[in-house]
Design an enzyme around this catalytic site. Structure first.
Site, mmCIF file in Angstrom:
data_model
loop_
_atom_site.group_PDB
_atom_site.id
_atom_site.type_symbol
_atom_site.label_atom_id
_atom_site.label_comp_id
_atom_site.label_asym_id
_atom_site.label_seq_id
_atom_site.Cartn_x
_atom_site.Cartn_y
_atom_site.Cartn_z
ATOM 1 N N TYR A 307 26.794 69.710 38.969
ATOM 2 C CA TYR A 307 25.595 70.117 38.219
ATOM 3 C C TYR A 307 25.165 71.559 38.488
ATOM 4 O O TYR A 307 24.137 71.991 37.956
ATOM 5 C CB TYR A 307 24.389 69.258 38.626
ATOM 6 C CG TYR A 307 24.591 67.774 38.685
ATOM 7 C CD1 TYR A 307 24.905 67.051 37.540
ATOM 8 C CD2 TYR A 307 24.410 67.080 39.886
ATOM 9 C CE1 TYR A 307 25.052 65.675 37.599
ATOM 10 C CE2 TYR A 307 24.552 65.697 39.942
ATOM 11 C CZ TYR A 307 24.880 65.007 38.801
ATOM 12 O OH TYR A 307 25.023 63.655 38.858
ATOM 13 N N CYS A 335 41.648 71.838 47.388
ATOM 14 C CA CYS A 335 42.469 72.751 46.593
ATOM 15 C C CYS A 335 42.021 72.609 45.146
ATOM 16 O O CYS A 335 42.709 72.011 44.315
ATOM 17 C CB CYS A 335 43.933 72.390 46.724
ATOM 18 S SG CYS A 335 44.443 72.356 48.430
ATOM 19 N N GLU A 336 40.855 73.154 44.885
ATOM 20 C CA GLU A 336 40.219 72.944 43.586
ATOM 21 C C GLU A 336 39.222 74.075 43.438
ATOM 22 O O GLU A 336 38.302 74.194 44.255
ATOM 23 C CB GLU A 336 39.500 71.578 43.649
ATOM 24 C CG GLU A 336 38.896 71.092 42.380
ATOM 25 C CD GLU A 336 39.933 70.580 41.389
ATOM 26 O OE1 GLU A 336 41.002 70.095 41.802
ATOM 27 O OE2 GLU A 336 39.664 70.714 40.191
ATOM 28 N N TYR A 373 22.954 60.775 46.500
ATOM 29 C CA TYR A 373 24.161 61.027 45.706
ATOM 30 C C TYR A 373 25.106 61.998 46.397
ATOM 31 O O TYR A 373 25.697 62.863 45.750
ATOM 32 C CB TYR A 373 23.792 61.542 44.308
ATOM 33 C CG TYR A 373 22.810 60.650 43.582
ATOM 34 C CD1 TYR A 373 23.232 59.435 43.037
ATOM 35 C CD2 TYR A 373 21.463 60.989 43.474
ATOM 36 C CE1 TYR A 373 22.334 58.601 42.384
ATOM 37 C CE2 TYR A 373 20.563 60.167 42.827
ATOM 38 C CZ TYR A 373 20.998 58.976 42.284
ATOM 39 O OH TYR A 373 20.109 58.157 41.650
HETATM 40 N N1 LLP Z 1 17.289 53.662 37.735
HETATM 41 C C1 LLP Z 1 18.390 53.759 36.972
HETATM 42 C C2 LLP Z 1 18.667 52.732 35.976
HETATM 43 C C3 LLP Z 1 19.267 54.838 37.149
HETATM 44 O O1 LLP Z 1 20.353 54.939 36.405
HETATM 45 C C4 LLP Z 1 18.995 55.816 38.148
HETATM 46 C C5 LLP Z 1 19.894 56.947 38.365
HETATM 47 C C6 LLP Z 1 17.816 55.665 38.925
HETATM 48 C C7 LLP Z 1 16.986 54.582 38.688
HETATM 49 C C8 LLP Z 1 17.439 56.629 40.007
HETATM 50 O O2 LLP Z 1 17.256 57.925 39.550
HETATM 51 P P1 LLP Z 1 16.725 59.052 40.559
HETATM 52 O O3 LLP Z 1 15.369 58.616 41.059
HETATM 53 O O4 LLP Z 1 17.683 59.136 41.668
HETATM 54 O O5 LLP Z 1 16.681 60.284 39.749
HETATM 55 N N2 LLP Z 1 23.773 61.669 40.494
HETATM 56 C C9 LLP Z 1 22.633 62.409 39.975
HETATM 57 C C10 LLP Z 1 21.607 61.586 39.308
HETATM 58 C C11 LLP Z 1 22.142 60.537 38.336
HETATM 59 C C12 LLP Z 1 21.622 59.221 38.729
HETATM 60 C C13 LLP Z 1 21.951 58.142 37.787
HETATM 61 N N3 LLP Z 1 20.985 57.100 37.723
HETATM 62 C C14 LLP Z 1 22.134 63.408 40.992
HETATM 63 O O6 LLP Z 1 22.846 63.642 41.955
HETATM 64 O O7 LLP Z 1 21.082 64.008 40.810
#
Ligand code: LLP
Length: 419
Positions: A307, A335-336, A373
């Site tokens: 991102y 290696c990327e 994450y």
């Molecule tokens: N509920 C649902 C149905 C979701 O799909 C997600 C995240 C959450 C709650 C929690 O969202 P949060 O509070 O963490 O924003 N990998 C990305 C974010 C994508 C998360 C996908 N779903 C990152 O590193 O920011």
């Protein structure tokens, strides 16, 4: 150079000495404080707060949050099984998944709750459990995220049932004799709080057309500031702003809606750090860059390459060493060419030198904001690097390992030798 909220240089050295690098460290005090904040989300008629466990599904963290009073949202059947294995009661787990679990029946029979995220999921669940109750995830037509990749509302998103298909939702419920008692939305991660509130109000309008709904989940998505210039969402302000809307809804429709929120990021992002070692330097001359290489990278933290996410960094020389400031482009060990840890903000392909201290091989570099994450979303085993261990910093300062470093043997253990 930034400081990492809960990990100073001295403690980072102890962590590296005790567990080697790379290693994730999580801070119990920060996790518990975040849980208290989420559990205090303002509500007119009752609240359930869930942890979106995809953000950090390690058993020790799930157990810590369960003891603090949180419930859980699982993003797959496997994740629900993982929570059960950690000792979380089935009734405290809800599945909101893109893929129907193969063992949906078994999980629901144990008491796990289900959110149907498509008409197919709704019909499949309803056929399996006629006469039961369930939640449906609706795409309210609008979303917001910290980047386009994390905006999951609106016509460009495949998450949830499109809000104009409520007639089909109601018809399916009638046909199979199920009651839709919950409506769920999640519009994106790290987006604009104003859009979040706007979507919550749109969701109330949708709930008005689903007459048996008594619980509205507004999802997660609350932004957390990891570096200067970013702004953490104010849960009190957001929740309070919506109170009049929930009260007016109750007056008009005679339904006092219970609300749910399910943050991932907000609960864990700043409770985690990744401690790595400096392993090499490359310079591309006067018109180029000074690159600093780490023994970590997209195999432990993918968010920058995915991102253009910004994470604070602290260079830790040996105790007593005085070093002047110096800027580097920090890169990972893969290696990327995309394995960049200091990309431009929101621009994964741009190289943004970061001011640190002059570094030497063997110094430590701590990456902050690495609770959400990171360990859960790595380019796992790419270049055959093993998965890194996780450590919990207890309130009395002790360090407890909660996940071991992956044994390199297990990287290949499922391979079958032929010929
Ligand atoms: N509920 C649902 C149905 C979701 O799909 C997600 C995240 C959450 C709650 C929690 O969202 P949060 O509070 O963490 O924003 N990998 C990305 C974010 C994508 C998360 C996908 N779903 C990152 O590193 O920011």
């Amino acid at each position: 150079m930034e400081s990492i909220l809960f990990l100073d240089a001295a403690r980072a050295r102890v962590v590296a000495e005790q567990f080697g690098t790379p290693v994730y460290v999580y801070d119990r005090a920060t996790l518990e404080r975040a849980a208290r904040e989420v559990l205090a989300f303002p509500n007119a008629f009752g609240l359930t707060a869930r942890f979106a466990m995809k953000a950090l599904p390690s058993a020790a963290v799930l157990r810590l949050f369960h003891a603090a009073g949180l419930k859980f949202d699982a993003s797959s059947g496997f994740e629900a099984e993982r929570a059960l294995r950690a000792g979380i009661p089935a009734g405290d787990i809800q599945i909101t998944a893109q893929e129907l679990p193969k063992n949906l029946k078994g999980l629901v029979e144990k008491g796990v709750r289900f959110t149907a995220c498509s008409l197919h999921q709704l019909r499949t669940y309803a056929k399996l459990f006629p006469g039961s109750t369930l939640t449906v995830r609706i795409n309210p037509g609008k979303g917001s995220g910290h980047s386009n990749r994390t905006n999951v509302g609106g016509p460009g998103s495949s998450f949830g049932i499109w809000h104009e298909q409520l007639d089909e939702v109601l018809a399916a419920a009638r046909e199979y004799g199920v009651k839709i008692t919950g409506m769920h939305t999640h519009i994106g991660s790290g987006g604009d709080p104003e859009v979040w509130k706007h979507c919550a109000r749109i969701s109330l309008g949708i709930v008005a057309r689903l007459p048996e709904v008594t619980t509205l989940s507004l999802g997660g998505g609350f932004k957390v500031a990891r570096v200067a210039g970013e702004k953490t969402a104010n849960l009190q302000e957001i929740g309070n702003a919506l109170l009049p809307d929930f009260r007016a809804f109750a007056e008009k429709y005679g339904r006092k809606l219970h609300i749910e929120v399910e943050p991932g990021t907000y609960l864990v992002a700043n409770a985690g750090a990744l401690v790595a070692s400096v392993i090499d330097f490359v310079s591309t001359g006067a018109e180029g860059y000074d690159f600093l290489k780490l023994d970590t990278g997209m195999t432990d933290i993918l968010r920058p390459s995915m991102y253009g996410a910004q994470h604070p960094m602290m260079l830790v020389p040996p105790a007593g060493a005085a070093r002047p400031p110096q800027s580097y482009v920090v890169v990972g060990h893969c290696c990327e060419s995309g394995d960049i840890l200091t990309p431009g903000p929101g621009e994964p392909e741009a190289l943004a030198p970061r001011e640190l201290l002059r570094a030497e091989i063997g110094d430590l570099l701590v990456i902050g904001g690495a609770g959400a994450y990171c360990s859960s979303m790595p380019a796992k085993n790419y270049n055959s690097f093993p998965e890194s261990p996780e450590v919990l910093l207890e309130n009395d300062g002790t360090l407890r390992q909660i996940r071991r470093r992956q044994d390199p043997q297990t990287v290949t253990e499922n391979e079958i030798l032929i010929l």
